[in-house]
Enzyme design. Structure first.
Site, PDB file in Angstrom:
ATOM      1  CB  SER A 225     -44.706  64.254 -42.696  1.00 49.46           C
ATOM      2  OG  SER A 225     -45.943  63.595 -42.499  1.00 49.46           O
ATOM      3  CE  LYS A 226     -44.050  59.927 -50.383  1.00 50.17           C
ATOM      4  NZ  LYS A 226     -45.291  59.232 -50.207  1.00 50.17           N
TER       5      LYS A 226
END
Ligand code: GLU
Length: 507
Positions: free
Chosen positions: A261-262
């Protein structure tokens, strides 16, 4: 007859392209090139609520940076266009109507409140063969009533009528045959009257068919949609030309479990986007590989190995070699850990291999940031040649080579303590004399002359050389001393020694 390979990358412009999407685009590109096929860029912008301005341009610029080019698309044009789904509205309507006429889809009027109520009342509610008979749709209402509601402006959706109890087979090049029972599928919405737009599923299938797509190569997160897509192909009577599915393994967190994920990127300090992105609403800036100082070929090499291996232990491969070797047979079913440190390793290797002239151009903005405006290009190229083997990211070229452009204004304390004593100024004065006498400052020649002088005088080699380095560099670091003095103008070297003699005070 074998069809010409035609693949597509079909992003939704909902924000910057995540690194997983980049890998999908890359695999599509490689597969198209390997098979002499076409790669199409199709913008899937039917969900107007999620549209983000600038995202489409960003996607194109990002992929262009890593060399993924398209044969057809929004910019390129092509005879299967338009390539933006929002411009194909009329086309989809026709196909929705066809499904309605054939009884493969139906119209439903249930409001969000009614759906919510059904969810509350019926355990594990899904809109399907078991429940559709209890809802407000064209299967439970008279034709008259349906017509009246539409005439009166009631909003509706068109739902796909999934036949219960069927085994649906998805044939996937990486996963083999995946069979699922249609009972777990719901009657997906294919079209909404409110915005007169199809949903992702319908538009995606219709376009893949019309654009004569032969292989659908996409992330594993789309695998759950595939059975519905197979049923849609069937419903339209297009099964014979249904594309081959290829669902790529997920990219996983570098540490721990789960999808990359970011946030992992923010936490561990690596970008998850190719280019820097500024969120148009919040103004928040997310870092990009390009701005961090990665070379595109390093990113390509790194990314392509997340989920695929060449079957031998080659690691460094240029795009032509990758295209030659690539095969879905060597793609893994399980997710690929996003080992960003390996990405840095690749970048280090590629900077070391890169042409000095090219690196000098990329280095130019970094020089400007540090206030160096008029550096001689040839000098910059030579300096880069000397230090590039020590850089992981492009800005490291500056930390490795700063002293070539700026004379030291201070001297590393611990090096001074160790290498500079009361004798040093006198020896450095002598060194100036030696250097002044050298005509050919090429590394080997200057080295021989200086070392002969040190030996002849019986000086301590380490102390003299380190004091010399301290004066020129400001600290005991950097490449071979005589490689430095070969590049740096001799007057500058001498001026720096003079300044050190003046400035370094020891007690
Ligand atoms: N629009 C979908 C996406 O954003 C496309 C998925 C597919 O390739 O079918 O990824």
């Amino acid at each position: 007859m074998d069809r010409k390979v035609r693949v597509r990358f079909a992003p939704s412009p909902t924000g910057p392209l995540h690194i997983g999407g980049v890998r999908t685009a890359l695999y599509n590109y490689i597969f198209a090139k390997q098979n002499g096929g076409d790669l199409i860029l199709r913008i899937e912008d039917t969900d107007s609520k999620r549209f983000v301005p600038g995202a489409e341009e960003y996607i194109m610029e990002a992929l262009n940076w890593i060399g993924v080019s398209f044969d057809e698309g929004v910019r390129e044009g092509g005879k299967y266009g338009p390539y933006r789904q929002s411009e194909r509205k009329k086309i989809y309507k026709e196909y929705v109507d066809q499904l309605l006429v054939d009884g493969k889809a139906y119209i439903a009027f249930d409001t969000p409140e009614e759906l919510e109520k059904a969810r509350e009342e019926i355990p594990n509610f899904q809109y399907d063969a078991k429940t559709r008979g209890k809802m407000r749709n064209s299967l439970t209402m008279s034709e008259e009533e349906v017509k009246r509601l539409i005439r009166d402006g009631h909003q509706y959706v068109v739902r796909f009528k999934v036949e219960p109890d069927r085994n649906v087979e998805v044939d996937d090049l990486i996963r083999g045959k995946v069979v699922i029972n249609s009972n777990i599928l719901d009657d997906k919405v294919l079209y909404k009257s409110a915005d007169q737009l199809p949903t992702y599923h319908l538009a995606n299938i219709v376009d893949d068919h019309l654009m004569e797509i032969t292989h659908v190569i996409r992330g594993e997160e789309w695998l759950p949609s595939a059975p519905l897509h197979v049923l849609l192909y069937e419903a339209f009577g297009w099964k014979d030309t249904m594309p081959q599915f290829v669902h790529l393994p997920l990219l996983l967190k570098p540490v721990g479990n789960g999808k990359l994920s970011k946030r992992d990127g923010d936490k561990l300090g690596f970008p998850v986007f190719l280019l820097e992105w500024k969120d148009p609403t919040t103004g928040e800036i997310s870092s990009g590989y390009r701005e961090k100082g990665y070379l595109p070929e390093a990113v390509v090499n790194f990314l392509v190995l997340l989920g695929w291996n060449p079957g031998d232990d080659s690691e460094m491969m240029n795009i032509d070699e990758i295209i030659k070797k690539f095969s879905f047979a060597h793609c893994s079913k399980s997710g690929a850990k996003f080992d960003y440190k390996k990405g840095i390793w690749f970048n280090h290797e590629y900077i070391g291999l890169a042409d000095n002239v090219r690196l000098a151009l990329l280095f130019h903005p970094i020089l400007l940031q540090h206030g160096i405006e008029n550096a001689n290009p040839e000098y910059v190229e030579k300096v880069i040649g000397l230090v590039k083997g020590r850089a992981d990211l492009l800005p490291d070229l500056w930390t490795q080579a700063d002293f070539f452009f700026l004379a030291p204004d201070s001297y590393a304390e611990k090096d001074v303590k160790k290498r500079w004593n009361t004798e040093t100024p006198r020896i450095m004065e002598e060194l100036i004399g030696v250097l002044e006498g050298i005509e050919d400052m090429s590394s080997a020649n200057a080295e021989k002359i200086v070392l002969d002088w040190i030996a002849e005088k019986g000086y301590h080699l380490g102390n003299v050389m380190n004091a010399f380095r301290l004066a020129v560099v400001g600290a005991c670091r950097g490449p071979h001393m005589f490689d430095i003095t070969e590049l740096m103008p001799k007057e500058e070297v001498i001026a720096r020694i003079r300044r050190a003699i003046e400035k370094i005070k020891i007690d």
